[in-house]
Design a protein around this motif. Structure first.
Motif, PDB file in Angstrom:
ATOM      1  N   THR A 119       0.777  -1.241   0.000  1.00  0.00           N
ATOM      2  CA  THR A 119       0.000   0.000   0.000  1.00  0.00           C
ATOM      3  C   THR A 119       0.809   1.292   0.000  1.00  0.00           C
ATOM      4  O   THR A 119       0.270   2.342  -0.351  1.00  0.00           O
ATOM      5  CB  THR A 119      -0.939   0.047   1.225  1.00  0.00           C
ATOM      6  OG1 THR A 119      -0.162   0.093   2.416  1.00  0.00           O
ATOM      7  CG2 THR A 119      -1.880  -1.149   1.256  1.00  0.00           C
ATOM      8  N   VAL A 120       2.059   1.241   0.409  1.00  0.00           N
ATOM      9  CA  VAL A 120       2.835   2.477   0.574  1.00  0.00           C
ATOM     10  C   VAL A 120       3.515   2.840  -0.751  1.00  0.00           C
ATOM     11  O   VAL A 120       4.062   1.976  -1.431  1.00  0.00           O
ATOM     12  CB  VAL A 120       3.869   2.302   1.716  1.00  0.00           C
ATOM     13  CG1 VAL A 120       4.767   3.515   1.836  1.00  0.00           C
ATOM     14  CG2 VAL A 120       3.143   2.052   3.035  1.00  0.00           C
ATOM     15  N   PRO A 121       3.497   4.131  -1.134  1.00  0.00           N
ATOM     16  CA  PRO A 121       4.083   4.554  -2.411  1.00  0.00           C
ATOM     17  C   PRO A 121       5.621   4.560  -2.389  1.00  0.00           C
ATOM     18  O   PRO A 121       6.268   5.602  -2.337  1.00  0.00           O
ATOM     19  CB  PRO A 121       3.500   5.950  -2.631  1.00  0.00           C
ATOM     20  CG  PRO A 121       3.241   6.464  -1.253  1.00  0.00           C
ATOM     21  CD  PRO A 121       2.859   5.256  -0.440  1.00  0.00           C
ATOM     22  N   ILE A 122       6.162   3.349  -2.384  1.00  0.00           N
ATOM     23  CA  ILE A 122       7.603   3.124  -2.523  1.00  0.00           C
ATOM     24  C   ILE A 122       7.749   2.146  -3.676  1.00  0.00           C
ATOM     25  O   ILE A 122       7.112   1.084  -3.688  1.00  0.00           O
ATOM     26  CB  ILE A 122       8.220   2.547  -1.232  1.00  0.00           C
ATOM     27  CG1 ILE A 122       8.050   3.537  -0.077  1.00  0.00           C
ATOM     28  CG2 ILE A 122       9.698   2.200  -1.456  1.00  0.00           C
ATOM     29  CD1 ILE A 122       8.511   3.016   1.274  1.00  0.00           C
ATOM     30  N   TRP A 123       8.580   2.496  -4.649  1.00  0.00           N
ATOM     31  CA  TRP A 123       8.701   1.713  -5.870  1.00  0.00           C
ATOM     32  C   TRP A 123      10.108   1.148  -6.008  1.00  0.00           C
ATOM     33  O   TRP A 123      11.087   1.806  -5.658  1.00  0.00           O
ATOM     34  CB  TRP A 123       8.352   2.578  -7.075  1.00  0.00           C
ATOM     35  CG  TRP A 123       7.001   3.191  -6.901  1.00  0.00           C
ATOM     36  CD1 TRP A 123       5.788   2.579  -7.047  1.00  0.00           C
ATOM     37  CD2 TRP A 123       6.720   4.541  -6.518  1.00  0.00           C
ATOM     38  NE1 TRP A 123       4.776   3.467  -6.779  1.00  0.00           N
ATOM     39  CE2 TRP A 123       5.313   4.678  -6.445  1.00  0.00           C
ATOM     40  CE3 TRP A 123       7.514   5.650  -6.221  1.00  0.00           C
ATOM     41  CZ2 TRP A 123       4.691   5.869  -6.108  1.00  0.00           C
ATOM     42  CZ3 TRP A 123       6.890   6.834  -5.874  1.00  0.00           C
ATOM     43  CH2 TRP A 123       5.504   6.939  -5.827  1.00  0.00           C
ATOM     44  N   LYS A 124      10.179  -0.072  -6.565  1.00  0.00           N
ATOM     45  CA  LYS A 124      11.452  -0.785  -6.688  1.00  0.00           C
ATOM     46  C   LYS A 124      11.757  -1.076  -8.160  1.00  0.00           C
ATOM     47  O   LYS A 124      10.912  -1.611  -8.882  1.00  0.00           O
ATOM     48  CB  LYS A 124      11.373  -2.104  -5.909  1.00  0.00           C
ATOM     49  CG  LYS A 124      12.589  -2.981  -6.050  1.00  0.00           C
ATOM     50  CD  LYS A 124      12.539  -4.176  -5.120  1.00  0.00           C
ATOM     51  CE  LYS A 124      11.530  -5.191  -5.531  1.00  0.00           C
ATOM     52  NZ  LYS A 124      11.589  -6.425  -4.719  1.00  0.00           N
ATOM     53  N   LYS A 125      12.965  -0.713  -8.571  1.00  0.00           N
ATOM     54  CA  LYS A 125      13.444  -1.056  -9.909  1.00  0.00           C
ATOM     55  C   LYS A 125      14.538  -2.086  -9.764  1.00  0.00           C
ATOM     56  O   LYS A 125      15.525  -1.866  -9.049  1.00  0.00           O
ATOM     57  CB  LYS A 125      13.968   0.178 -10.647  1.00  0.00           C
ATOM     58  CG  LYS A 125      14.482  -0.164 -12.047  1.00  0.00           C
ATOM     59  CD  LYS A 125      14.738   1.040 -12.925  1.00  0.00           C
ATOM     60  CE  LYS A 125      15.749   1.975 -12.389  1.00  0.00           C
ATOM     61  NZ  LYS A 125      16.115   3.048 -13.347  1.00  0.00           N
ATOM     62  N   GLU A 126      14.361  -3.231 -10.416  1.00  0.00           N
ATOM     63  CA  GLU A 126      15.392  -4.268 -10.433  1.00  0.00           C
ATOM     64  C   GLU A 126      16.277  -4.059 -11.652  1.00  0.00           C
ATOM     65  O   GLU A 126      15.784  -3.969 -12.775  1.00  0.00           O
ATOM     66  CB  GLU A 126      14.768  -5.658 -10.511  1.00  0.00           C
ATOM     67  CG  GLU A 126      14.010  -6.042  -9.275  1.00  0.00           C
ATOM     68  CD  GLU A 126      13.333  -7.391  -9.390  1.00  0.00           C
ATOM     69  OE1 GLU A 126      12.892  -7.894  -8.348  1.00  0.00           O
ATOM     70  OE2 GLU A 126      13.221  -7.935 -10.507  1.00  0.00           O
ATOM     71  N   VAL A 127      17.565  -3.978 -11.421  1.00  0.00           N
ATOM     72  CA  VAL A 127      18.521  -3.871 -12.511  1.00  0.00           C
ATOM     73  C   VAL A 127      19.241  -5.215 -12.583  1.00  0.00           C
ATOM     74  O   VAL A 127      19.957  -5.599 -11.657  1.00  0.00           O
ATOM     75  CB  VAL A 127      19.513  -2.712 -12.290  1.00  0.00           C
ATOM     76  CG1 VAL A 127      20.504  -2.633 -13.431  1.00  0.00           C
ATOM     77  CG2 VAL A 127      18.746  -1.391 -12.141  1.00  0.00           C
ATOM     78  N   SER A 128      19.004  -5.916 -13.699  1.00  0.00           N
ATOM     79  CA  SER A 128      19.568  -7.255 -13.874  1.00  0.00           C
ATOM     80  C   SER A 128      20.599  -7.244 -15.002  1.00  0.00           C
ATOM     81  O   SER A 128      20.814  -6.213 -15.650  1.00  0.00           O
ATOM     82  CB  SER A 128      18.455  -8.257 -14.193  1.00  0.00           C
ATOM     83  OG  SER A 128      17.946  -8.016 -15.490  1.00  0.00           O
ATOM     84  N   LEU A 129      21.188  -8.385 -15.239  1.00  0.00           N
ATOM     85  CA  LEU A 129      22.130  -8.506 -16.350  1.00  0.00           C
ATOM     86  C   LEU A 129      21.418  -8.336 -17.688  1.00  0.00           C
ATOM     87  O   LEU A 129      22.046  -7.973 -18.684  1.00  0.00           O
ATOM     88  CB  LEU A 129      22.833  -9.860 -16.298  1.00  0.00           C
ATOM     89  CG  LEU A 129      23.709 -10.112 -15.073  1.00  0.00           C
ATOM     90  CD1 LEU A 129      24.312 -11.516 -15.119  1.00  0.00           C
ATOM     91  CD2 LEU A 129      24.807  -9.064 -14.960  1.00  0.00           C
ATOM     92  N   ASP A 130      20.070  -8.558 -17.693  1.00  0.00           N
ATOM     93  CA  ASP A 130      19.283  -8.496 -18.925  1.00  0.00           C
ATOM     94  C   ASP A 130      18.601  -7.154 -19.147  1.00  0.00           C
ATOM     95  O   ASP A 130      17.910  -6.980 -20.143  1.00  0.00           O
ATOM     96  CB  ASP A 130      18.180  -9.577 -18.889  1.00  0.00           C
ATOM     97  CG  ASP A 130      18.754 -10.963 -18.772  1.00  0.00           C
ATOM     98  OD1 ASP A 130      19.905 -11.187 -19.179  1.00  0.00           O
ATOM     99  OD2 ASP A 130      18.029 -11.844 -18.257  1.00  0.00           O
ATOM    100  N   GLY A 131      18.711  -6.225 -18.206  1.00  0.00           N
ATOM    101  CA  GLY A 131      18.018  -4.945 -18.343  1.00  0.00           C
ATOM    102  C   GLY A 131      17.492  -4.483 -16.995  1.00  0.00           C
ATOM    103  O   GLY A 131      18.006  -4.855 -15.956  1.00  0.00           O
ATOM    104  N   GLU A 132      16.425  -3.695 -17.042  1.00  0.00           N
ATOM    105  CA  GLU A 132      15.858  -3.181 -15.799  1.00  0.00           C
ATOM    106  C   GLU A 132      14.352  -3.099 -15.921  1.00  0.00           C
ATOM    107  O   GLU A 132      13.806  -2.949 -17.021  1.00  0.00           O
ATOM    108  CB  GLU A 132      16.437  -1.812 -15.442  1.00  0.00           C
ATOM    109  CG  GLU A 132      16.276  -0.773 -16.529  1.00  0.00           C
ATOM    110  CD  GLU A 132      17.034   0.509 -16.203  1.00  0.00           C
ATOM    111  OE1 GLU A 132      16.395   1.573 -16.333  1.00  0.00           O
ATOM    112  OE2 GLU A 132      18.206   0.446 -15.850  1.00  0.00           O
ATOM    113  N   ALA A 133      13.662  -3.188 -14.750  1.00  0.00           N
ATOM    114  CA  ALA A 133      12.212  -3.140 -14.741  1.00  0.00           C
ATOM    115  C   ALA A 133      11.732  -2.708 -13.364  1.00  0.00           C
ATOM    116  O   ALA A 133      12.291  -3.130 -12.345  1.00  0.00           O
ATOM    117  CB  ALA A 133      11.625  -4.503 -15.099  1.00  0.00           C
TER     118      ALA A 133
END
Length: 137
Positions: A119-133
Motif C-alpha cells: 500500500t505504501v508509495p515506494i517503488w522498486k526497480k530491479e537492474v539485472s544482467l538483462d536490463g531493468e524493470a
C-alpha cells in the motif's frame, strides 16, 4: 512512544532502531530486515533502486503502525526504508516491533511489512544482467 519512521537515502542502522524501541516492559522484540538478493524472477540482479513519494509514504506507514497498535498493542515500533541505489546484501527495509509478549510482536511486525509492501508509495526497480524493470514489492 511515538513511532520512529524513516524514509532515507542513508544506510539503515538496525542497532539504532532496536535501541529506539527497547524498554524495561518489553518481553519480545521482533526485527524484520529486508535485504537485496542477487536473483529475482529467474534473473541475476545487479542492484536495486528504490524511489518514493516520501511525505505520503511516511503518512501511510504511520497509519499502518497505528493499526498495529490498535490490533496487537504494539506501542513501540520503528520502521525505516531506504531509497536510492542499493547493492546486493544491503538492507532496504527494517521494522522493529517491541511488545510485552512475543506473539503480538510477531503478528504486528508481519502485518506492518506485508501492508507496507502492498500500500505504501515506494517503488522498486530491479537492474539485472538483462536490463531493468520496475516491479512490485
Amino acid at each position: 512512544m511515538e513511532p520512529v519512521i524513516q524514509i532515507t537515502r542513508e544506510p539503515l542502522n538496525r542497532e539504532a532502531l532496536l535501541a529506539a524501541v527497547a524498554a524495561p516492559e518489553v518481553g519480545g522484540i521482533v526485527i524484520f530486515e529486508g535485504v537485496v538478493r542477487n536473483h529475482a524472477r529467474g534473473k541475476q540482479i545487479r542492484y536495486l533502486e528504490y524511489d518514493a513519494y516520501p511525505e505520503m509514504a511516511e503518512q501511510q506507514i504511520r497509519r499502518i503502525v497505528e493499526e498495529a497498535r490498535q490490533r496487537w498493542g504494539a506501542e513501540r515500533v520503528a520502521v525505516a526504508h531506504r531509497l536510492g541505489r542499493l547493492e546486493i546484501g544491503e538492507a532496504s527495509v527494517i521494522i522493529v516491533v517491541a511488545t510485552p509478549h512475543r506473539a503480538e510482536a510477531f503478528e504486528a511486525c508481519r502485518y506492518i511489512i506485508d501492508t507496507l509492501k502492498t500500500t505504501v508509495p515506494i517503488w522498486k526497480k530491479e537492474v539485472s544482467l538483462d536490463g531493468e524493470a520496475w516491479v512490485e514489492g
